[in-house]
Design a protein around this motif. Structure first.
Motif, mmCIF file in Angstrom:
data_model
loop_
_atom_site.group_PDB
_atom_site.id
_atom_site.type_symbol
_atom_site.label_atom_id
_atom_site.label_comp_id
_atom_site.label_asym_id
_atom_site.label_seq_id
_atom_site.Cartn_x
_atom_site.Cartn_y
_atom_site.Cartn_z
ATOM 1 N N SER A 175 -8.433 -4.568 0.181
ATOM 2 C CA SER A 175 -7.075 -4.835 0.654
ATOM 3 C C SER A 175 -7.058 -5.304 2.105
ATOM 4 N N GLN A 178 -6.088 -8.762 2.663
ATOM 5 C CA GLN A 178 -4.680 -9.185 2.559
ATOM 6 C C GLN A 178 -4.142 -9.697 3.893
ATOM 7 N N ALA A 310 0.392 -7.515 -5.004
ATOM 8 C CA ALA A 310 -1.036 -7.401 -4.693
ATOM 9 C C ALA A 310 -1.655 -6.481 -5.724
ATOM 10 N N GLY A 312 -5.646 -4.512 -6.763
ATOM 11 C CA GLY A 312 -7.029 -4.250 -6.340
ATOM 12 C C GLY A 312 -7.843 -3.866 -7.557
HETATM 13 N N1 PHE Z 1 -6.731 -0.913 -2.270
HETATM 14 C C1 PHE Z 1 -6.306 0.072 -3.231
HETATM 15 C C2 PHE Z 1 -7.455 1.032 -3.481
HETATM 16 O O1 PHE Z 1 -8.588 0.657 -3.398
HETATM 17 C C3 PHE Z 1 -5.886 -0.583 -4.505
HETATM 18 C C4 PHE Z 1 -4.663 -1.445 -4.425
HETATM 19 C C5 PHE Z 1 -4.774 -2.766 -4.087
HETATM 20 C C6 PHE Z 1 -3.421 -0.915 -4.722
HETATM 21 C C7 PHE Z 1 -3.644 -3.577 -4.023
HETATM 22 C C8 PHE Z 1 -2.303 -1.688 -4.685
HETATM 23 C C9 PHE Z 1 -2.422 -3.027 -4.329
HETATM 24 O O2 PHE Z 1 -7.253 2.182 -3.774
#
Ligand code: PHE
Length: 342
Positions: A175, A178, A310, A312
């Motif tokens: 993330s 982003q 978004a 992940g």
């Molecule tokens: N980055 C979060 C995680 O690894 C996952 C995520 C990404 C959630 C994008 C929402 C949007 O836990």
């Protein structure tokens, strides 16, 4: 001790005379001069002598060592000469097989996913694995004291950054890309970024300290959660080549609002429960949500005009599901018996 040294020298030289090939020469070298060799042992015992004896006998030992070394060199030269004469190449022998490397299952999957996303008009981006606290947490609406940091316990680096601040961290999720993407390209934006992420985890069949994720981002006018679900379904279909059974639950991530978790039915046990799915029959695969206005602001995007989603994607988990792998530790284990199956 002097006598012993001279005796060993005689033994070596007389045996060397009888040697006809390299293998025997090597054996002789190891027997006397190797790490546990007889001559080496004598040299080691010199340390127990008085300073005076050490000097005297040490000198003798050194000369003998040199004599032996030059005798070996001479012998090697003679053997070299004689072996050349009998240099015979048997052209009927089978050749040595050249092993070719190939892609790691995670790289194969990343490539497949990037194809799917580029066909939907997404850019493919990259981000650093060693991140700043700002991109990894702060700008994603996770300030220093936020409890969400507990879920992202990771490895901090004790070297200061360029501004002499201690804020370098192994990124805990993709993330962090982003904000970098928003600042670089602005809105509208469609991109994915895959790569390794790191967390301080207790290792077991479904937890690793190093694993892979793919971040996806779409920002534009009038983007809604149904766009998000449509894209997710499309990508699962592209990977599994069929419509997958999924469920959507609310999920909490400080950088999305609302946040969701999209789970797929465990392909290892078919939903009946196994260690890979923590016996629930479902696997958390796609955490996602609508980008929080604060995050858009940090990315320099007008949150009144634009919205976006978004996600992940857990790449490592997806690879486990796609290929039916029941232990996450295999991915970083470098075991060729596992890797050569792909
Ligand atoms: N980055 C979060 C995680 O690894 C996952 C995520 C990404 C959630 C994008 C929402 C949007 O836990």
């Amino acid at each position: 001790m002097e006598k012993e040294i001279l005796k060993i020298k005689e033994e070596i030289l007389s045996q060397a005379k009888k040697i006809k090939d390299f293998k025997l020469l090597r054996d002789l070298e190891t027997k006397y001069m190797g790490r546990k060799g007889e001559f080496t042992k004598v040299l080691r015992s010199l340390s127990a002598l008085s300073a005076e004896d050490k000097k005297k006998i040490g000198r003798l030992a050194n000369t003998v060592k040199q004599e032996i070394a030059s005798a070996f060199i001479e012998l090697k030269n003679t053997l070299d000469g004689s072996e050349k004469e009998s240099d015979f190449v048997d052209v009927t022998l089978p050749g040595k097989k050249q092993e070719r490397g190939h892609k790691h299952p995670i790289s194969i999957l990343t490539g497949d996913l990037e194809d799917i996303f580029t066909s939907m008009g997404f850019m493919v981006l990259d981000g650093p694995e060693l991140e700043s606290d700002f991109f990894n947490f702060e700008a994603l609406n996770i300030p220093k004291t936020h409890p969400a940091r507990d879920m992202h316990d990771t490895f901090y680096i004790d070297k200061p950054n360029k501004n002499n601040e201690l804020d370098l961290v192994m990124r805990t999720h993709t993330s962090s890309v982003q904000i970098r993407a928003m600042r670089e390209y602005g809105a509208p934006l469609k991109c994915v970024a895959a790569g390794r992420v790191f967390r301080n985890e207790a290792l077991d069949a479904c937890h690793e300290h190093t694993f892979d994720q793919m971040e996806g981002l779409k920002i534009g006018e009038d983007i809604s959660i149904s766009n998000l679900i449509a894209v997710m379904r499309e990508l699962l279909k592209g990977i599994f080549k069929k419509d997958m059974e999924v469920r959507v639950r609310p999920g909490y991530f400080p950088f999305v609002e609302p946040g969701i978790e999209l789970d797929i039915k465990c392909t290892i046990c078919g939903g009946s429960g196994c260690p890979s799915c923590k016996n629930s029959g479902w696997l958390e695969l796609l955490p996602a949500g609508m980008i929080h206005p604060n995050v858009l602001k940090y990315g320099g995007i007008d949150s009144e005009k634009y919205s976006g989603f978004a996600f992940g994607l857990g790449l490592t988990r997806l690879a486990m599901m796609k290929y039916g792998i029941d232990d996450i530790r295999l991915f970083n284990g470098s075991d060729m018996r596992f890797l050569s199956q792909f």
